[in-house]
Each structure stands twice: as C-alpha cells, then as structure tokens.
Design an enzyme around this catalytic site. Structure first.
Site, PDB file in Angstrom:
ATOM      1  N   GLU A 116       0.739  -1.213  -0.036  1.00 10.04           N
ATOM      2  CA  GLU A 116       0.605  -0.169  -0.554  1.00 10.04           C
ATOM      3  C   GLU A 116       0.281   1.363   0.378  1.00 10.04           C
ATOM      4  O   GLU A 116       0.671   1.866  -1.473  1.00 10.04           O
ATOM      5  CB  GLU A 116      -0.916  -0.142   1.265  1.00 10.04           C
ATOM      6  CG  GLU A 116      -2.216  -1.108   1.369  1.00 10.04           C
ATOM      7  CD  GLU A 116      -3.093  -0.992  -0.071  1.00 10.04           C
ATOM      8  OE1 GLU A 116      -3.014   0.399  -0.323  1.00 10.04           O
ATOM      9  OE2 GLU A 116      -2.839  -2.039  -0.437  1.00 10.04           O
ATOM     10  N   TRP A 168     -16.513  10.467 -13.788  1.00 11.69           N
ATOM     11  CA  TRP A 168     -15.209   9.496 -12.862  1.00 11.69           C
ATOM     12  C   TRP A 168     -14.511  10.291 -12.063  1.00 11.69           C
ATOM     13  O   TRP A 168     -14.614  11.221 -11.084  1.00 11.69           O
ATOM     14  CB  TRP A 168     -14.231   8.677 -12.901  1.00 11.69           C
ATOM     15  CG  TRP A 168     -12.928   9.637 -13.649  1.00 11.69           C
ATOM     16  CD1 TRP A 168     -12.669   9.576 -15.569  1.00 11.69           C
ATOM     17  CD2 TRP A 168     -11.960  10.387 -13.564  1.00 11.69           C
ATOM     18  NE1 TRP A 168     -11.658  10.448 -15.534  1.00 11.69           N
ATOM     19  CE2 TRP A 168     -10.770  11.147 -14.716  1.00 11.69           C
ATOM     20  CE3 TRP A 168     -12.085  10.964 -12.517  1.00 11.69           C
ATOM     21  CZ2 TRP A 168      -9.764  11.780 -15.005  1.00 11.69           C
ATOM     22  CZ3 TRP A 168     -10.674  11.493 -11.976  1.00 11.69           C
ATOM     23  CH2 TRP A 168      -9.832  12.327 -13.152  1.00 11.69           C
ATOM     24  N   TRP A 184       2.156   1.866  -3.149  1.00  4.77           N
ATOM     25  CA  TRP A 184       1.482   2.270  -4.832  1.00  4.77           C
ATOM     26  C   TRP A 184       1.305   3.472  -4.285  1.00  4.77           C
ATOM     27  O   TRP A 184       0.469   4.381  -4.804  1.00  4.77           O
ATOM     28  CB  TRP A 184      -0.178   0.898  -4.315  1.00  4.77           C
ATOM     29  CG  TRP A 184      -1.860   2.355  -5.023  1.00  4.77           C
ATOM     30  CD1 TRP A 184      -2.309   2.421  -4.307  1.00  4.77           C
ATOM     31  CD2 TRP A 184      -1.570   1.529  -6.430  1.00  4.77           C
ATOM     32  NE1 TRP A 184      -3.527   2.884  -4.779  1.00  4.77           N
ATOM     33  CE2 TRP A 184      -3.242   2.824  -6.732  1.00  4.77           C
ATOM     34  CE3 TRP A 184      -0.941   1.589  -7.975  1.00  4.77           C
ATOM     35  CZ2 TRP A 184      -3.289   3.176  -7.965  1.00  4.77           C
ATOM     36  CZ3 TRP A 184      -1.290   1.338  -8.515  1.00  4.77           C
ATOM     37  CH2 TRP A 184      -2.979   2.544  -9.115  1.00  4.77           C
ATOM     38  N   TRP A 238     -18.580   9.461 -21.308  1.00  7.83           N
ATOM     39  CA  TRP A 238     -18.896   9.802 -19.447  1.00  7.83           C
ATOM     40  C   TRP A 238     -20.611  10.850 -19.857  1.00  7.83           C
ATOM     41  O   TRP A 238     -20.119  11.732 -20.265  1.00  7.83           O
ATOM     42  CB  TRP A 238     -18.064  10.658 -18.713  1.00  7.83           C
ATOM     43  CG  TRP A 238     -16.474  10.106 -18.876  1.00  7.83           C
ATOM     44  CD1 TRP A 238     -15.284  10.101 -19.445  1.00  7.83           C
ATOM     45  CD2 TRP A 238     -16.529   8.591 -18.735  1.00  7.83           C
ATOM     46  NE1 TRP A 238     -14.661   9.568 -19.290  1.00  7.83           N
ATOM     47  CE2 TRP A 238     -14.643   8.119 -18.288  1.00  7.83           C
ATOM     48  CE3 TRP A 238     -17.546   7.404 -17.659  1.00  7.83           C
ATOM     49  CZ2 TRP A 238     -14.410   6.950 -17.881  1.00  7.83           C
ATOM     50  CZ3 TRP A 238     -16.314   6.496 -17.327  1.00  7.83           C
ATOM     51  CH2 TRP A 238     -15.765   5.765 -17.790  1.00  7.83           C
TER      52      TRP A 238
END
Length: 208
Positions: free
Chosen positions: A11, A100, A14, A42
């Site tokens: 993590e 998004w 990332w 979108w």
C-alpha cells in the site's frame, strides 16, 4: 516479512506511485492520464437526469445496499472502507456511466483522508483511464461483493436501517430481485445492474 507487513509495504508502494503520477501530471484530478479517454462519452452533471443520478449516489439512495451503505458511511463519518470505495466508484462510472471526475471531487470534498494524489489515481484506476488501470470491462458486481465481504450483512444493516429488520439472506437476495413489501421505505434501484453492465460494455465497444 509477515502477510500484514507485506500488505502494508504494498500500500505504501501504491501511494508513492500515485504521488509520482501526480508530480508529473498535476492535472491528474481533472484530466485523463491516458489522453484517448478524454473522448469517452462519460455522462456529465449538466442535464437533469444525470444530476438526479449523481445526487442519489452521493446520498446513498441508489437502491444497491452495499453502495448505499458506503456512501452513507462516508457522508456521516468522512470515511469509507477501501473495498466499498472501489465498488461505489465502479457503480458510478460503469453502471451509471457518469464521469469519474464527479466522484473524485465528491470524495475529495467528503473524505477526511482524501489524498491529493491517491484520490484521482484510484478513481482513474477504476474508470479505466489511469496509468495502471483495471480494464474498463472489469465491472464490480455490488451484489456479489456484498455477499463476499459482508456475508452477514452487518455493515449494510449498520448504515442502511431500512433493511436492518431483514435477514442477511433476504438482503442479498433482494439486492438482485428487489425488496417490495419487505422494505417499502428503501429506494428502488436506479438502474438494472445486468442491463447497465451490458450498456457500459456496449458504450466501451462503440467508443473503442
């Protein structure tokens, strides 16, 4: 290394990757990392129908228990479990076909742990437009996710009181079949999960 230590290191890695992306792409929160995705159709919040869909998602009124539980937890506490973040993001971008960037901004405004780099990078990962994106056709099924990660429906019952009187079996079954008289105060689904998945794949195919 232990399993927990390995997961933690993953993590951290990332997070550092997200900051690397943001450093070299300061518009990551408002511009697709992969330029071709800027032309994907979108849905925007500039028409009444999309505005209503987005508002229902923000308030946890989608008719999908796991998504609604997560969005209500977010609104009340400023936090949401990472698994549910992915499911809620997938629902917005794939089932509702909304931009998004709408979700990214909402998370930025509401998450107490919102991160300038991780937030847009993770949204683009789910949407399919990021540097290390999941394929667009990978669409989280919120019913399957609920059964797998909230088998006894404790999380759902905590945040969706309209369903608290139902058994876990009834909750997970109703997520697919509807609740009807079992939970008349719970909103009907905004979209059919199977049909909206097919429409998302068709939109991707046509665009590609």
């Amino acid at each position: 290394m232990t399993t927990d230590a390995t997961r933690f290191a993953t993590e951290v890695g990332w997070r550092e990757f997200c900051w690397h992306l943001a450093f070299h792409n300061p518009e990551l929160h408002e511009k697709e990392f992969r330029a071709e995705w800027s032309h994907f159709p979108w849905g925007k919040a500039d028409n009444p129908e999309n505005k209503e869909l987005f508002h229902a998602w923000c308030r946890g009124l989608t008719g999908v228990p796991l998504v609604d539980a997560g969005m209500r937890e977010l609104w009340e506490t400023g936090y949401m479990h990472n698994r549910v973040r992915m499911v809620a993001a997938s629902y917005l971008t794939k089932n509702l076909l909304l931009d998004w960037k709408l979700g990214e901004k909402w998370f930025w405004d509401t998450l107490v742990d919102a991160d300038l780099a991780s937030n847009p990078a993770n949204w683009q990962w789910v949407a399919g437009s990021g540097a290390d994106a999941a394929p667009y056709f990978r669409i989280f099924n919120p019913v399957t996710q609920g059964k797998k990660f909230d088998e006894e429906a404790r999380y759902i019952k905590r945040w969706v009181p309209e369903l608290a009187h139902l058994s876990a079996v009834e909750i997970h079954r109703g997520a697919e079949q509807g609740y009807g008289v079992l939970a008349p105060d719970y909103p009907s689904p905004l979209v059919d999960l199977k049909l909206s998945r097919e429409e998302a794949l068709a939109a991707y195919s046509d665009w590609k």
